[in-house]
Enzyme design. Structure first.
Site, PDB file in Angstrom:
ATOM      1  N   ASP A 142     -90.336 -23.065  26.137  1.00 22.85           N
ATOM      2  CA  ASP A 142     -88.905 -22.751  26.156  1.00 22.85           C
ATOM      3  C   ASP A 142     -88.616 -21.582  27.092  1.00 22.85           C
ATOM      4  O   ASP A 142     -87.548 -21.517  27.699  1.00 22.85           O
ATOM      5  CB  ASP A 142     -88.425 -22.345  24.755  1.00 22.85           C
ATOM      6  CG  ASP A 142     -88.364 -23.532  23.804  1.00 22.85           C
ATOM      7  OD1 ASP A 142     -88.355 -24.678  24.290  1.00 22.85           O
ATOM      8  OD2 ASP A 142     -88.334 -23.293  22.576  1.00 22.85           O
ATOM      9  N   GLU A 154     -75.779 -65.974  52.579  1.00 20.03           N
ATOM     10  CA  GLU A 154     -74.868 -65.157  51.767  1.00 20.03           C
ATOM     11  C   GLU A 154     -73.422 -65.250  52.253  1.00 20.03           C
ATOM     12  O   GLU A 154     -72.547 -64.568  51.722  1.00 20.03           O
ATOM     13  CB  GLU A 154     -75.354 -63.695  51.751  1.00 20.03           C
ATOM     14  CG  GLU A 154     -76.707 -63.534  51.071  1.00 20.03           C
ATOM     15  CD  GLU A 154     -77.115 -62.088  50.803  1.00 20.03           C
ATOM     16  OE1 GLU A 154     -76.423 -61.177  51.289  1.00 20.03           O
ATOM     17  OE2 GLU A 154     -78.128 -61.894  50.101  1.00 20.03           O
ATOM     18  N   SER A 166     -80.797 -30.374  20.066  1.00 20.97           N
ATOM     19  CA  SER A 166     -82.223 -30.284  20.377  1.00 20.97           C
ATOM     20  C   SER A 166     -83.083 -30.918  19.277  1.00 20.97           C
ATOM     21  O   SER A 166     -82.622 -31.138  18.154  1.00 20.97           O
ATOM     22  CB  SER A 166     -82.575 -28.808  20.551  1.00 20.97           C
ATOM     23  OG  SER A 166     -83.783 -28.671  21.227  1.00 20.97           O
ATOM     24  N   GLN A 213     -87.083 -25.103  15.974  1.00 21.03           N
ATOM     25  CA  GLN A 213     -86.121 -26.098  16.440  1.00 21.03           C
ATOM     26  C   GLN A 213     -84.865 -26.082  15.577  1.00 21.03           C
ATOM     27  O   GLN A 213     -83.745 -26.077  16.080  1.00 21.03           O
ATOM     28  CB  GLN A 213     -86.762 -27.497  16.368  1.00 21.03           C
ATOM     29  CG  GLN A 213     -86.095 -28.517  17.219  1.00 21.03           C
ATOM     30  CD  GLN A 213     -86.016 -28.064  18.658  1.00 21.03           C
ATOM     31  OE1 GLN A 213     -84.946 -27.983  19.210  1.00 21.03           O
ATOM     32  NE2 GLN A 213     -87.145 -27.714  19.274  1.00 21.03           N
ATOM     33  N   HIS A 217     -81.753 -23.704  15.988  1.00 24.85           N
ATOM     34  CA  HIS A 217     -80.802 -23.809  17.111  1.00 24.85           C
ATOM     35  C   HIS A 217     -79.395 -24.128  16.622  1.00 24.85           C
ATOM     36  O   HIS A 217     -78.443 -23.459  16.961  1.00 24.85           O
ATOM     37  CB  HIS A 217     -81.250 -24.888  18.096  1.00 24.85           C
ATOM     38  CG  HIS A 217     -82.148 -24.369  19.167  1.00 24.85           C
ATOM     39  ND1 HIS A 217     -81.728 -23.463  20.100  1.00 24.85           N
ATOM     40  CD2 HIS A 217     -83.443 -24.620  19.451  1.00 24.85           C
ATOM     41  CE1 HIS A 217     -82.725 -23.175  20.923  1.00 24.85           C
ATOM     42  NE2 HIS A 217     -83.782 -23.854  20.547  1.00 24.85           N
ATOM     43  N   GLN A 258     -62.675 -26.954  30.789  1.00 20.99           N
ATOM     44  CA  GLN A 258     -61.919 -26.436  31.934  1.00 20.99           C
ATOM     45  C   GLN A 258     -62.853 -25.906  33.032  1.00 20.99           C
ATOM     46  O   GLN A 258     -62.565 -26.056  34.223  1.00 20.99           O
ATOM     47  CB  GLN A 258     -60.891 -25.368  31.505  1.00 20.99           C
ATOM     48  CG  GLN A 258     -61.453 -24.115  30.840  1.00 20.99           C
ATOM     49  CD  GLN A 258     -61.622 -24.260  29.334  1.00 20.99           C
ATOM     50  OE1 GLN A 258     -61.776 -25.365  28.808  1.00 20.99           O
ATOM     51  NE2 GLN A 258     -61.621 -23.135  28.635  1.00 20.99           N
ATOM     52  N   GLU A 305     -87.317 -35.146  22.662  1.00 25.38           N
ATOM     53  CA  GLU A 305     -87.135 -34.148  23.717  1.00 25.38           C
ATOM     54  C   GLU A 305     -88.409 -33.299  23.847  1.00 25.38           C
ATOM     55  O   GLU A 305     -88.968 -33.157  24.925  1.00 25.38           O
ATOM     56  CB  GLU A 305     -85.938 -33.255  23.340  1.00 25.38           C
ATOM     57  CG  GLU A 305     -85.620 -32.185  24.362  1.00 25.38           C
ATOM     58  CD  GLU A 305     -84.614 -31.174  23.817  1.00 25.38           C
ATOM     59  OE1 GLU A 305     -84.365 -31.158  22.586  1.00 25.38           O
ATOM     60  OE2 GLU A 305     -84.100 -30.378  24.622  1.00 25.38           O
ATOM     61  N   HIS A 306     -88.874 -32.739  22.718  1.00 22.84           N
ATOM     62  CA  HIS A 306     -90.117 -31.961  22.693  1.00 22.84           C
ATOM     63  C   HIS A 306     -91.129 -32.686  21.818  1.00 22.84           C
ATOM     64  O   HIS A 306     -90.796 -33.091  20.701  1.00 22.84           O
ATOM     65  CB  HIS A 306     -89.893 -30.577  22.068  1.00 22.84           C
ATOM     66  CG  HIS A 306     -88.818 -29.775  22.731  1.00 22.84           C
ATOM     67  ND1 HIS A 306     -87.520 -29.722  22.250  1.00 22.84           N
ATOM     68  CD2 HIS A 306     -88.835 -28.981  23.830  1.00 22.84           C
ATOM     69  CE1 HIS A 306     -86.798 -28.926  23.027  1.00 22.84           C
ATOM     70  NE2 HIS A 306     -87.559 -28.462  23.996  1.00 22.84           N
ATOM     71  N   HIS A 361     -72.510 -60.062  59.504  1.00 22.55           N
ATOM     72  CA  HIS A 361     -73.873 -59.550  59.366  1.00 22.55           C
ATOM     73  C   HIS A 361     -74.789 -60.311  60.323  1.00 22.55           C
ATOM     74  O   HIS A 361     -75.566 -59.713  61.072  1.00 22.55           O
ATOM     75  CB  HIS A 361     -74.383 -59.730  57.929  1.00 22.55           C
ATOM     76  CG  HIS A 361     -73.881 -58.699  56.961  1.00 22.55           C
ATOM     77  ND1 HIS A 361     -72.563 -58.565  56.632  1.00 22.55           N
ATOM     78  CD2 HIS A 361     -74.547 -57.752  56.241  1.00 22.55           C
ATOM     79  CE1 HIS A 361     -72.427 -57.578  55.746  1.00 22.55           C
ATOM     80  NE2 HIS A 361     -73.621 -57.068  55.493  1.00 22.55           N
ATOM     81  N   ASN A 389     -71.388 -27.478  24.596  1.00 21.28           N
ATOM     82  CA  ASN A 389     -70.993 -28.161  23.362  1.00 21.28           C
ATOM     83  C   ASN A 389     -70.461 -29.561  23.690  1.00 21.28           C
ATOM     84  O   ASN A 389     -70.501 -29.993  24.845  1.00 21.28           O
ATOM     85  CB  ASN A 389     -69.958 -27.317  22.597  1.00 21.28           C
ATOM     86  CG  ASN A 389     -68.677 -27.110  23.399  1.00 21.28           C
ATOM     87  OD1 ASN A 389     -68.378 -27.862  24.331  1.00 21.28           O
ATOM     88  ND2 ASN A 389     -67.929 -26.078  23.052  1.00 21.28           N
ATOM     89  N   TYR A 396     -73.628 -24.459  34.400  1.00 18.27           N
ATOM     90  CA  TYR A 396     -72.871 -24.111  33.206  1.00 18.27           C
ATOM     91  C   TYR A 396     -73.778 -23.369  32.233  1.00 18.27           C
ATOM     92  O   TYR A 396     -74.863 -23.850  31.891  1.00 18.27           O
ATOM     93  CB  TYR A 396     -72.314 -25.370  32.525  1.00 18.27           C
ATOM     94  CG  TYR A 396     -71.375 -24.991  31.404  1.00 18.27           C
ATOM     95  CD1 TYR A 396     -70.012 -24.872  31.639  1.00 18.27           C
ATOM     96  CD2 TYR A 396     -71.849 -24.688  30.134  1.00 18.27           C
ATOM     97  CE1 TYR A 396     -69.144 -24.471  30.640  1.00 18.27           C
ATOM     98  CE2 TYR A 396     -70.994 -24.280  29.125  1.00 18.27           C
ATOM     99  CZ  TYR A 396     -69.643 -24.172  29.380  1.00 18.27           C
ATOM    100  OH  TYR A 396     -68.791 -23.777  28.390  1.00 18.27           O
TER     101      TYR A 396
END
Lengths: 437, 437
Positions: free
Chosen positions: A362, A416, A238, A260, A263, A192, A328-329, A421, A215, A130
């Site tokens: 990046d 068990e 981010s 940062q 973004h 979609q 994250e960073h 088994h 998003n 994506y």
């Protein structure tokens, strides 16, 4: 406007607030919409895709326009500069080189009594990437998702991305896709598109794993289809956390915080420093660098809501706060970043020293820029070749090896309450004792 | 009652039906209940746990009874046989030996111009293991979840399992936990236990990753908390697919099919064979072995609904059908299983040859028995040490290395409209050209 905090308790509660910034209750309502979109795509296929593309992207497509044509792919090269093509090629080369390191390989181990155990790695059959549209339609996203899939030798890779004005796709995105080796590209985005990849339509093939950022609707769709297909992660906004001592350059630190914040308005930029003077200089630098910023309003908003400077006594304390946040960073702008890294337990990517701004990672240092957000670095890893690989356990026992463990298996199965088994071992013991001719 | 199919189109549609057997529409309704339980636990902590334990498990606990006491842990050893303890110890030893193979290790790569790139592996801080109650309360589940977490060196491991009659926990489960090295055990199950692990309560610590099988409520809860914490997978009912040729033993094949079917009424047992005579013999053998089966009704139900024999022309065709199904367990009961394995692309675990019944892998061969179900072997792998590890990318650039890529980063950042990304490189170029004293 960039606040400086010195109190520990305030620091931890502010970090908690920032880390939880996406956990809002609106999500449940959006989920209902997303569920509806997914169901429609599952039932109506292409027809639903075209209807939602008209509704959400204001683009009226014919079914045959869903797939980006060879002509359009070729034309993309003439729509971007030669130097951008070269930069994309350099990035692809370096990303590929990094991702080719330590790719998991199948192995077997030969034990006593001719027992063979191992792991057999295979790629997924089909991967779906994506790529967001609009302002967040980035060639770097394409490279970071496509290259690991290519290295994993996924036989079929398809990409989806929403159409912009006049049904167009960002030509830099199309160039990056082709440079990475992806040519099956579909002009559809949002929940979609995730539905199309998860269930398949007349035009878009069903895939096994879906990766890439998006998003909130895309993220919710990925969460809902998880289980039908694999996903890379649930990406949130981010964030960067910078640990700096008195050796850090305030201009550089401020630039990285703004890189940062620009973004989106939910992005978080946090500085934790042992140097109160540096803290004040960074506040000034941020103000100054914002003056001419082309995305000033959005960037200021991010800094105001999710920007923060914390002054602490020691680097150990800084590392402790960072581990709580699990960024994250993480940039270590200190005299000895390798020493400090020993105290770091959770981070998506760690950038060591002043010559390693996040931006170099990046784009083209090589490691992936798709990283765990919102504290998920506590348990998750960067996107990688492993995202497109899975393995099977391999087990071979010999008659003698089976005989040796038969009674232990029998005891465990019986404990068990699993009669068959135990029986599956017993019937074999019988034939070991009375082998057929 | 075990059907034999010879038509390809019927085979593929039947396999599809069996693979999709859990995707029912009831799930949405159950999800609402689970969401409510999770919210209550998040808001009320222990109070909610005790209320739900009374409602769902009919056990009235005081808060201090949530944690299994040291006395109860010790007493468990006297409640199980010595031979069961020995069998648990053998299983633990073999599972540990397998999981210690090829554990990912941190690495760095030194490139040109003093660039350092790498991956740094660290365990999660806290892991939560879910162990089902009632008839599915198995010591083997404990070992298969706890041992990889121990090998990953997770500092804190907590286990949850619902209380049975008189608030008791299966003593074999308590022994297995202690043998694996887990002693923080809480008497709570269901979606409420998953909520406790995800959010933390007064008594139960919040964890970073939740693993282990459970019923549909537990699985839905894991899906809903995914993102707040990591999870191993969304476990569906168990399944085995056996590929057999004329060399296979029908008694063994039938025993292995029943060993799957006896798990629960949704379990699937599928045989694909090139030998029509074997197919008929297996039908007879299954009937015969069912006669005295202690779980006959349930097992028959599973065989009737989700049992199937497919006769095909070639082993290649068998492998193709198997890849479509992507079975959790795959047995290759053929003359040359290693040869046939080359055609297999998707399977949780592969058992080679007649001396390797699935049961040996379920208990003690070493590889994990927590495997991807319901076709998720198309993209997912067995539970393992990796489930409890994550890594951070490590990046260090030198001034000269940064200078060499500076213009490429600038071009890419500018193409993406990310002004401060470009600026974070520019400010450093400036200081390289004009180094401060």
């Amino acid at each position: 406007m960039l606040r400086i905090i010195t109190q520990w308790s305030e620091a931890t509660s502010e970090l908690r607030r920032i880390c939880d910034r996406t956990h809002d209750d609106q999500v449940v309502h959006k989920e209902a919409t997303v569920r509806e979109v997914l169901q429609a795509v599952k039932r109506q296929g292409d027809r639903a895709l075209l209807a939602y593309t008209l509704e959400f992207d204001q683009q009226e497509l014919a079914p045959e326009e869903l797939k980006v044509s060879p002509l359009e792919l070729e034309a993309a090269y003439s729509q971007v500069s030669g130097e951008l093509i070269d930069a994309i090629r350099l990035a692809r080369k370096q990303i590929e080189a990094f991702h080719r390191q330590r790719v998991p390989k199948s192995w077997v181990h030969f034990g006593d009594d001719d027992v063979v155990l191992g792991k057999r790695y295979t790629p997924v059959d089909r991967a779906g990437l994506y790529v967001p549209g609009g302002k967040a339609s980035y060639p770097s996203t394409v490279l970071m998702n496509a290259v690991p899939a290519i290295v994993a030798q996924v036989p079929k890779i398809v990409m989806v991305t929403p159409p912009g004005k006049d049904k167009a796709i960002n030509p830099a995105v199309l160039v990056a896709a082709q440079e990475a080796g992806v040519t099956d590209i579909y002009r559809v985005g949002g929940a979609q598109a995730v539905g199309a990849l998860a269930y398949g339509t007349e035009t878009i093939p069903k895939v096994d794993v879906i990766t890439g950022p998006g998003n909130i609707y895309v993220t919710l769709a990925k969460k809902l289809v998880y289980g039908t297909v694999g996903i890379d992660s649930l990406a949130g906004p981010s964030e960067v956390l910078i640990i700096a001592d008195h050796t850090a350059n305030p201009t550089h630190v401020a630039a990285d915080m703004l890189a940062q914040a620009e973004h989106d308005a939910m992005a978080a930029s946090i500085l934790i420093t042992t140097d109160a003077i540096l803290a004040r200089k960074v506040v000034d630098e941020v103000e100054q660098q914002l003056v001419d910023h082309p995305r000033r309003t959005l960037t200021e908003k991010a800094i105001a809501h999710y920007g923060l400077i914390i002054v602490v006594e020691t680097l150990e304390a800084a590392a402790e706060l960072s581990n709580e946040f699990a960024p994250e960073h993480l940039e270590l702008e200190v005299a000895d970043p390798w020493e400090l890294m020993q105290n770091i337990r959770h981070a998506g990517a760690i950038f060591l020293g002043d010559s390693t701004p996040e931006a170099v990672g990046d784009y083209l240092a090589g490691p992936n820029h798709t990283l765990p957000t919102s504290g998920s670095a506590r348990y998750a890893s960067p996107l990688g070749v492993e995202t497109f690989l899975k393995h099977s356990s391999v087990i071979q026992y010999s008659p003698i090896a089976l005989q040796k463990v038969a009674s232990a298996v029998d005891i465990l199965a019986t404990a068990e309450g699993l009669h068959s088994h135990a029986n599956s071992i017993r019937v074999r013991k019988d034939s070991l004792l009375n082998p057929e001719p």
